[in-house]
Design a protein around this motif. Structure first.
Motif, PDB file in Angstrom:
ATOM      1  N   ASP A 178     -41.005 -10.452 -13.947  1.00  0.00           N
ATOM      2  CA  ASP A 178     -40.188 -11.046 -12.889  1.00  0.00           C
ATOM      3  C   ASP A 178     -40.532 -12.510 -12.664  1.00  0.00           C
ATOM      4  N   ILE A 179     -41.673 -12.975 -13.237  1.00  0.00           N
ATOM      5  CA  ILE A 179     -42.071 -14.384 -13.074  1.00  0.00           C
ATOM      6  C   ILE A 179     -42.216 -15.080 -14.420  1.00  0.00           C
ATOM      7  N   ILE A 180     -42.967 -14.474 -15.331  1.00  0.00           N
ATOM      8  CA  ILE A 180     -43.254 -15.098 -16.625  1.00  0.00           C
ATOM      9  C   ILE A 180     -43.048 -14.081 -17.742  1.00  0.00           C
ATOM     10  N   ARG A 181     -42.802 -14.584 -18.948  1.00  0.00           N
ATOM     11  CA  ARG A 181     -42.649 -13.732 -20.128  1.00  0.00           C
ATOM     12  C   ARG A 181     -43.399 -14.356 -21.304  1.00  0.00           C
ATOM     13  N   PRO A 182     -44.737 -14.257 -21.289  1.00  0.00           N
ATOM     14  CA  PRO A 182     -45.521 -14.811 -22.401  1.00  0.00           C
ATOM     15  C   PRO A 182     -45.333 -13.986 -23.667  1.00  0.00           C
ATOM     16  N   ASP A 183     -45.692 -14.560 -24.792  1.00  0.00           N
ATOM     17  CA  ASP A 183     -45.622 -13.844 -26.060  1.00  0.00           C
ATOM     18  C   ASP A 183     -46.796 -12.886 -26.236  1.00  0.00           C
ATOM     19  N   ALA A 184     -47.862 -13.103 -25.484  1.00  0.00           N
ATOM     20  CA  ALA A 184     -49.014 -12.202 -25.487  1.00  0.00           C
ATOM     21  C   ALA A 184     -49.929 -12.619 -24.341  1.00  0.00           C
ATOM     22  N   TYR A 185     -50.816 -11.702 -23.981  1.00  0.00           N
ATOM     23  CA  TYR A 185     -51.880 -12.020 -23.032  1.00  0.00           C
ATOM     24  C   TYR A 185     -53.157 -11.437 -23.608  1.00  0.00           C
ATOM     25  N   ALA A 186     -54.268 -12.167 -23.514  1.00  0.00           N
ATOM     26  CA  ALA A 186     -55.507 -11.712 -24.138  1.00  0.00           C
ATOM     27  C   ALA A 186     -56.727 -12.232 -23.394  1.00  0.00           C
ATOM     28  N   HIS A 187     -57.853 -11.560 -23.628  1.00  0.00           N
ATOM     29  CA  HIS A 187     -59.165 -12.003 -23.166  1.00  0.00           C
ATOM     30  C   HIS A 187     -60.048 -12.219 -24.385  1.00  0.00           C
TER      31      HIS A 187
END
Length: 330
Positions: A178-187
């Protein structure tokens, strides 16, 4: 490694850019029960990975889970023959592409059985591999997976370096769409530093103003959630990288975002190396580990904790497979 039973159903289909799509017969409950007793923990992990990340090449799977290309090819061929995996090989202008693996009908049935769902609830269809093979986003998706499989596999040679979490574009959208649409999220962890980051994999197809507009969304996310992951923007070429830096540096500073850029010209096989430049005046390229130290206020994104709405299929998949049991072959 145990051998799989002889299949009671047709093998998964291979696709090329010329091939007509076929629809493998769905696996029967008896087939799934037999396979479930014969698959290894690594096989089950791979099935989950392909559900999460849609498509992985032979080389990417080898990098993550096998000790050699030959052992990977042997096991992948067996899983393909029993429709746990499906595969295709894109046409190329020269040479040949590696095999591209996707979730097969038996793999989808197995996942659904573990989650107590119908196969349709997974979002899997018999034409899934064809849709992926012909998707205009295939190159983009493979680029994201190439970058992050290299980061995950770093732990094989440097145990203190770890990709502790890797969410796909679909999983990120489920949490924050609803706010962002990244291609991935990681640590990414290394030398005691944690770098939580969103990834934007820029292929150069979007105009610069549209990329710049994404920064406002990321700023809104950090404000709304009181968290501050970094934003890494990876581009295809050094010239595109420079164009983005010229366009975005001022906006990143005004919005208070921690942003770094790099390109495939630098990060082909070692994205952990000194190839990332913060969007700051006079910044030099540095490593992901040094980025984490350079930005001490970073914090993981909100919304990562499991909720009542989560199922076994929406929880994060470990980026590396379980440690093999003693006596298991590679």
């Amino acid at each position: 490694m145990p051998a799989l039973p002889r299949p009671a159903f047709g093998p998964g289909s291979r696709y090329t850019a010329r091939a007509a799509l076929t629809r493998p017969r769905p696996a029967r409950p008896a087939d799934v029960a037999t396979l479930a007793r014969r698959l290894t923990d690594r096989d089950l992990w791979l099935v989950r990975m392909l559900h999460e990340h849609r498509v992985l090449t032979t080389h990417q799977i080898t990098r993550l889970a096998f000790t050699s290309l030959r052992s990977a090819q042997r096991r992948l061929r067996t899983l393909h023959q029993h429709a746990v995996l499906d595969s295709f090989r894109p046409l190329t202008a020269s040479g040949s592409a590696p095999e591209h693996y996707t979730l097969g009908p038996a793999g989808a049935a197995l996942l659904a059985a573990h989650a107590g769902l119908d196969v349709a609830a997974l979002g899997w269809r018999p034409t899934a591999t064809g849709r992926i093979a012909y998707s205009p986003s295939l190159g983009h998706d493979l680029g994201v997976n190439e970058l992050l499989t290299h980061l995950a596999a770093r732990a094989h040679t440097r145990p203190e370096a770890q990709l502790a979490l890797w969410l796909s574009e679909r999983s990120a959208a489920r949490r924050w769409g609803d706010i962002i649409r990244p291609d991935a999220y990681a640590h990414y962890r290394d030398d005691g530093h944690l770098l939580p980051f969103f990834l934007e994999y820029d292929t150069g197809s979007q105009p610069l103003p549209r990329v710049e507009a994404k920064l406002a969304a990321y700023a809104a996310f950090t404000l709304a959630t009181s968290t501050s992951p970094a934003l890494l923007i990876h581009t295809r070429t050094a010239s595109r990288d420079q164009a983005l830096r010229h366009r975005l540096t001022g906006a990143a500073r005004e919005l208070g975002l921690r942003v770094a850029t790099s390109s495939a010209d630098f990060t082909t096989t070692n994205p952990w190396g000194p190839w990332w430049a913060p969007l700051e005046p006079g910044a030099r390229r540095t490593t992901l580990t040094h980025l984490a130290a350079h930005w001490p206020g970073l914090a993981p994104a909100a919304g990562l904790e499991p909720t009542d709405a989560d199922t076994a299929l929406t929880l994060p998949v470990p980026p590396l497979p379980p440690t093999p049991t003693p006596g298991a072959t590679s």
